[in-house]
Design a protein around this motif. Sequence first.
Motif, PDB file in Angstrom:
ATOM      1  N   VAL A  49     110.667 -20.269  -2.111  1.00 32.85           N
ATOM      2  CA  VAL A  49     111.833 -19.449  -1.776  1.00 32.85           C
ATOM      3  C   VAL A  49     112.102 -19.523  -0.284  1.00 32.85           C
ATOM      4  O   VAL A  49     113.192 -19.892   0.157  1.00 32.85           O
ATOM      5  N   PHE A  50     111.087 -19.165   0.498  1.00 29.23           N
ATOM      6  CA  PHE A  50     111.175 -19.215   1.953  1.00 29.23           C
ATOM      7  C   PHE A  50     110.132 -20.214   2.455  1.00 29.23           C
ATOM      8  O   PHE A  50     108.970 -19.858   2.660  1.00 29.23           O
ATOM      9  N   PRO A  51     110.504 -21.471   2.631  1.00 30.56           N
ATOM     10  CA  PRO A  51     109.538 -22.427   3.169  1.00 30.56           C
ATOM     11  C   PRO A  51     109.117 -22.018   4.568  1.00 30.56           C
ATOM     12  O   PRO A  51     109.878 -21.375   5.298  1.00 30.56           O
ATOM     13  N   GLU A  52     107.899 -22.369   4.934  1.00 32.32           N
ATOM     14  CA  GLU A  52     107.391 -21.971   6.243  1.00 32.32           C
ATOM     15  C   GLU A  52     106.625 -23.103   6.895  1.00 32.32           C
ATOM     16  O   GLU A  52     106.197 -24.055   6.237  1.00 32.32           O
ATOM     17  N   ASN A  53     106.478 -22.975   8.181  1.00 31.54           N
ATOM     18  CA  ASN A  53     105.721 -23.934   8.986  1.00 31.54           C
ATOM     19  C   ASN A  53     104.876 -23.132   9.959  1.00 31.54           C
ATOM     20  O   ASN A  53     105.402 -22.377  10.775  1.00 31.54           O
ATOM     21  N   SER A  54     103.568 -23.272   9.847  1.00 33.87           N
ATOM     22  CA  SER A  54     102.645 -22.523  10.709  1.00 33.87           C
ATOM     23  C   SER A  54     102.932 -21.028  10.668  1.00 33.87           C
ATOM     24  O   SER A  54     102.920 -20.342  11.690  1.00 33.87           O
ATOM     25  N   LEU A  55     103.235 -20.526   9.466  1.00 35.65           N
ATOM     26  CA  LEU A  55     103.506 -19.113   9.204  1.00 35.65           C
ATOM     27  C   LEU A  55     104.805 -18.615   9.822  1.00 35.65           C
ATOM     28  O   LEU A  55     105.000 -17.416  10.002  1.00 35.65           O
ATOM     29  N   PHE A  56     105.723 -19.506  10.127  1.00 38.28           N
ATOM     30  CA  PHE A  56     107.072 -19.128  10.522  1.00 38.28           C
ATOM     31  C   PHE A  56     108.035 -19.591   9.438  1.00 38.28           C
ATOM     32  O   PHE A  56     108.000 -20.754   9.023  1.00 38.28           O
ATOM     33  N   LEU A  57     108.893 -18.690   8.972  1.00 39.91           N
ATOM     34  CA  LEU A  57     109.886 -19.083   7.983  1.00 39.91           C
ATOM     35  C   LEU A  57     110.857 -20.074   8.613  1.00 39.91           C
ATOM     36  O   LEU A  57     111.351 -19.867   9.714  1.00 39.91           O
ATOM     37  N   THR A  58     111.126 -21.144   7.883  1.00 42.25           N
ATOM     38  CA  THR A  58     112.023 -22.175   8.407  1.00 42.25           C
ATOM     39  C   THR A  58     113.405 -22.123   7.774  1.00 42.25           C
ATOM     40  O   THR A  58     114.329 -22.767   8.269  1.00 42.25           O
ATOM     41  N   GLY A  59     113.556 -21.383   6.692  1.00 43.71           N
ATOM     42  CA  GLY A  59     114.856 -21.305   6.032  1.00 43.71           C
ATOM     43  C   GLY A  59     114.703 -20.709   4.655  1.00 43.71           C
ATOM     44  O   GLY A  59     113.699 -20.052   4.337  1.00 43.71           O
ATOM     45  N   VAL A  60     115.691 -20.929   3.816  1.00 41.98           N
ATOM     46  CA  VAL A  60     115.666 -20.439   2.443  1.00 41.98           C
ATOM     47  C   VAL A  60     116.196 -21.541   1.537  1.00 41.98           C
ATOM     48  O   VAL A  60     117.142 -22.248   1.883  1.00 41.98           O
ATOM     49  N   THR A  61     115.552 -21.739   0.397  1.00 49.27           N
ATOM     50  CA  THR A  61     115.973 -22.780  -0.532  1.00 49.27           C
ATOM     51  C   THR A  61     117.042 -22.248  -1.488  1.00 49.27           C
ATOM     52  O   THR A  61     117.336 -21.058  -1.527  1.00 49.27           O
TER      53      THR A  61
END
Length: 767
Positions: free
Chosen positions: A592-604
């Motif tokens: 739902v909310f992809p993340e990178n290093s525990l930061f949300l990068t967007g929404v699918t």
Amino acid sequence: MGCRRASPAAMTSPWAFTSLTAVFLLLNSLVTLVSAQGSTSRWQTLSGKPPLVVARGGFSGLFPDSSAFAYQLALQTSVPDVILWCDVQLTKDGVGICAPDLRLENSTDIAQVFKNKDKTYLVNGVPYQGWFTVDFTFNDLVSSVIYTQGVYSRTPRFDGNLFPIQTVENVTALKPPGMWLNVQHDAFFMQHNLSMRSYVLALSRKVVVNYISSPELGFLRSIAARVNPKITKLVFRFLGPDDFEPSTNQTYSSLLKNLTFIKTFASGILIPKGYIWPVDTNLYLLPHTSVVLDAHKAGLEVFASEFYNDVPFSFNYSYNPVTEYLYFINNGDFSVDGVLSDFPITPSAAIDCFSHIGKNASERAKVLVISKNGASGDYPGCTDKAYQKAISDGADFIDCPVQMSKDGVPFCLGSINLIDSTTVVQSNYSNLVETIPELNKGSGIFTFSLTWSQIQGLTSAIANPYTKYVMFRNPKFRNDGKILSLSDFLALAKNTSSLSGVLISIENAPYLIEKQQLPVIDAVLDALSKSGYEKQEVMIQSTNSSVLMKFKDKNNYKLVYKVDENIRDALDATIEDIKKFAHSVVISKSSVFPENSLFLTGVTDVVPKLNSAGLPVYVETFSNEFVSQAWDFFSDANVEVNSFVMGANISGVITDFPLTSARYRKNHCLNLGENTPPYMRPAKPGALLELITPGDLPPAEAPDPVLTESDVAEPPLPPVGARVPPPSPDDGTKGALAPTPPNRQPRIAACLFLTNLAILVTGFMLL
């Protein structure tokens, strides 16, 4: 650090609020701040008004303490009357700055800027070494030194924003609803020919200071006659019970016995929360003390300190910070008059949204709460205790991940590997370790290796998924509860009118049928048939479409397809295929909310695409521990749940702490439309990433795959072969092999919570 240094002009310029404000407006979609509170007569504070929220160093739980971003985020995510807290320190030339401690090395980069400039001083008779504010002029600091994150359990990625040292006037220029100055070391400054008294009195003639606190009686008494009590309230701050107050040489615990004396110069007291709700050596709450009631009787307001979302205090709170605040503001006996927090968004929500929710309060959000192995955050998963807790906590559906015993009995357990949820390696069956690559990456002792009678004799073990962070779940009850057969599970659910139904999960069916000749699907159908389970809904879940097809002609079952990987999208043709064998879908949080290093990068688009096809979406797994959440959720499980429910429109949460989601649905701040306060607005994915300087961004990661038709297509299940029935031991151990010498399989050790959590946090040492 030199490559990150800004010019002196840039460091002393306004706080670059233009770009910051734009991002925060995106982050919170702020509207005019409103309060969802009704009558204030419900509050057991001294004034009868709601407790105050005091933001320590701003929103220091995310941004560096006392930095520009921290103060502004506190204003934008808190109750309308939030108070900004500044720990006042004096520089060599008498300028008042905001910094959490006399020594700057743990909250700034001063140790790299002024190498070998540290000194050792006596502070209240104790020697301390470090970089003290009294050794540097304000120009020294503002031209070269920046705030940095001083708590290792918090992200340092915002340090690259070059936050300059702030004067108290910088903070008051924000025109906050309230301003609180904390003066910690007046006696120390006097030793260096600096007068905190003169500074504070001069400042109060220029700006409004609402509260001044200090742990030094002498300082507060020296200014008591010089401040207007209608404008500025003086608050005596208590340190540790055995610490000595410098001007009287009495311990703070002894001073607490003389509240009438404190009332002669102060209007309130600020005390660590342990003074109110003490804990035992195992970090479980003891009965609350009478300190709040005693102080109110003396006419003193009580403010509680040391609230951090990312530093657990008691297991009674199940890692939910809102639960902790409710113990202090809504316990039925008393309410503190304010709380000092590093995460002001959480007490704001606790006060305005979660307080005074009756047991029969109506639900304001239509989202199913589905347990994950019962309330497995509080008890060993899939035990009677875990299921009973999930039911009492308000779960709509309790779940049973079906496993099969050697003699063909279906039962509930979160893993086919008994090592994951029992103390089997400490039993007589430790020699049954084997490696089965298609079931487990490592070795295991599998459920089909023991009879049901033997499994019933095992001791359950609570899951501890975050032990590497020294975080353990409810150790007092780590082995409490018995494992239930599927029949017993259905009987429990059948007799619980509050439940909407059950979710039965079936995995590893091809292996069990073909390799172990255990007809798991037939066993489930037989148990359901014999249970007479008709009143409540039955959901059958699997990652294997062929399993679900076996239930397709059973009209009384709802079929749930679980996607067993993170995905960024699903093809339309794939969704059409899913609709042929499932009524709903389970996906991961990252889908739902992809993340990178525990930061949300967007929404699918996964949720809206599935919903538009008529497939409700359930998301897993929601946990309370802050390490399980992205930074965008501010170390608060309630913010995370709200973001998925209101921000992504999911249909259900799958959680090992059902109480969090069940209580969330009843909070007062839902369904307010444009009047929704900022502390109940969903996170804006990607907004925090925009506040990180390019050089500090986490490295890019490969995108998650797209769910295709081949991913959901499974071969037909194999036929069940003949199987010789195993012997039926009558004592739970008959037929077991004798234990062998140690075989490299690690034994499960008792989970002892480390009471010293300083290894998680290094930034809160008070002199």
